[in-house]
Enzyme design. Structure first.
Site, short mmCIF file in Angstrom:
data_model
loop_
_atom_site.label_atom_id
_atom_site.label_comp_id
_atom_site.label_asym_id
_atom_site.label_seq_id
_atom_site.Cartn_x
_atom_site.Cartn_y
_atom_site.Cartn_z
CB THR A 155 -0.88 -0.04 1.26
OG1 THR A 155 -1.81 -1.09 1.10
CG2 THR A 155 -1.63 1.26 1.52
CG ASP A 186 -6.16 -0.16 6.58
OD1 ASP A 186 -5.89 -1.16 5.88
OD2 ASP A 186 -5.38 0.81 6.69
CB THR A 204 0.94 0.27 5.07
OG1 THR A 204 0.90 -0.88 4.23
CG2 THR A 204 2.27 0.32 5.80
N GLY A 205 -0.40 -2.17 6.38
CA GLY A 205 -0.39 -3.39 7.19
C GLY A 205 -1.66 -4.17 6.97
CB VAL A 206 -3.12 -7.08 8.64
CG1 VAL A 206 -4.44 -7.84 8.60
CG2 VAL A 206 -1.97 -7.95 8.15
N1 ASP Z 1 -3.85 -2.11 4.63
C1 ASP Z 1 -4.08 -2.75 3.36
C2 ASP Z 1 -5.26 -3.67 3.48
O1 ASP Z 1 -5.39 -4.37 4.44
C3 ASP Z 1 -2.93 -3.55 2.85
C4 ASP Z 1 -1.60 -2.85 2.93
O2 ASP Z 1 -1.40 -1.97 3.74
O3 ASP Z 1 -0.72 -3.20 2.14
O4 ASP Z 1 -6.03 -3.71 2.56
#
Ligand code: ASP
Length: 280
Positions: A155, A186, A204-206
């Protein structure tokens, strides 16, 4: 004036050093272009422009080069927040557009500012955003090989502080890859992207972890209530530890604090701080 950007998590780092170097080079080039733009534009204009450059770089999971979902389609989500007006706008799971952040920018002028799916696409077409397929051969190959066993998050996001002391934040994503169609990231929520007159944050992240931690809005609220940015970020990250939250954060404050943090190796980011380049 300051600008900080991220390119999400770099989980290929142990196996593909060349990709890591290419991502860092791209971030360095883009943060410089963003800073140049900031000299003559507002924070809101700058985060939009800089995020569109990140979307156009196929190394990152946003715009061109986004992850493919479990049904073989790409759906994009992006949001924008203006620290001056406290307006938030975004698109969720939009298909076949080039720059979702530019559609979020367009929505800033409307009462209905967050659109999803088909409605978002109809709005985009009505406003001159042409059909565009953001898929790249690399992502198709990964999808065909069903490489969903490791997390590949790329992201993008940007926070800027302009010459007038105003803040804005933008975040754009192709999601986490292989998700169930309809899953909401998110990135187009106030957990993943938030700014006011005191601070701006992009995450960014999950996505599920970021929403559980209400990360961006919580950090901005803590800074608004007087906490230093670094402390606000670290305290908020301790709150995702009980569920091993996977989160990366970039942030700026109106009085010039800059901070970034991640819970897992490695979020890639770059910053231009009063003309001095810092990146990792
Ligand atoms: N936050 C993003 C999601 O969960 C993924 C990412 O940050 O790469 O869709």
């Amino acid at each position: 004036m300051k600008i900080i950007i991220h390119g999400g998590f770099f989980s290929e780092s142990n196996t593909n050093y060349e990709v890591k170097v290419a991502k860092q080079q791209a971030l360095t080039d883009i943060v410089k272009q963003g800073y140049e733009y900031l000299r003559t534009h507002t924070a809101l204009e700058t985060v939009t422009y800089t995020t569109s450059l990140l979307e156009d770089c196929d190394l990152f999971n946003a715009g061109t080069g986004s992850q493919i979902q479990s049904d073989g389609k790409i759906r994009l989500s992006a949001s924008l927040m203006d620290g001056v007006t406290s307006k938030f706008s975004g698109v969720i799971n939009i298909e076949d557009v080039k720059n979702p952040i530019l559609i979020a920018q367009k929505l800033m002028g409307y009462d209905d500012r967050v659109l999803s799916g088909n409605g978002a696409q109809v709005f985009a077409r009505e406003n001159g955003f042409d059909h565009y397929n953001p898929e790249t051969p690399q992502r198709r190959q990964e999808y065909e090989q069903k490489l969903h066993d490791s997390i590949r998050l790329g992201t993008v996001g940007c926070v800027a502080l302009d010459a007038q002391g105003n803040l804005a934040a933008a975040t754009s994503t192709g999601g986490k890859g292989f998700e169930i169609p309809g899953r909401v990231s998110d990135s187009a929520t106030v957990a993943g992207n938030y700014a006011n007159g005191f601070a701006g944050i992009s995450c960014t992240g999950v996505g599920e972890d970021i929403v559980s931690g209400a990360i961006a809005a919580k950090i901005v609220t803590r800074v608004t209530d007087g906490m230093k940015l670094q402390l606000a970020v670290e305290k908020t990250l301790t709150e995702v530890q009980p569920f091993d939250g996977f989160v990366g954060i970039i942030g700026l404050t109106a009085n010039g604090e800059v901070y970034h943090a991640d819970t897992h190796p490695y979020m890639v980011w770059a910053c231009y701080d009063e003309g001095v380049e810092v990146f990792s």
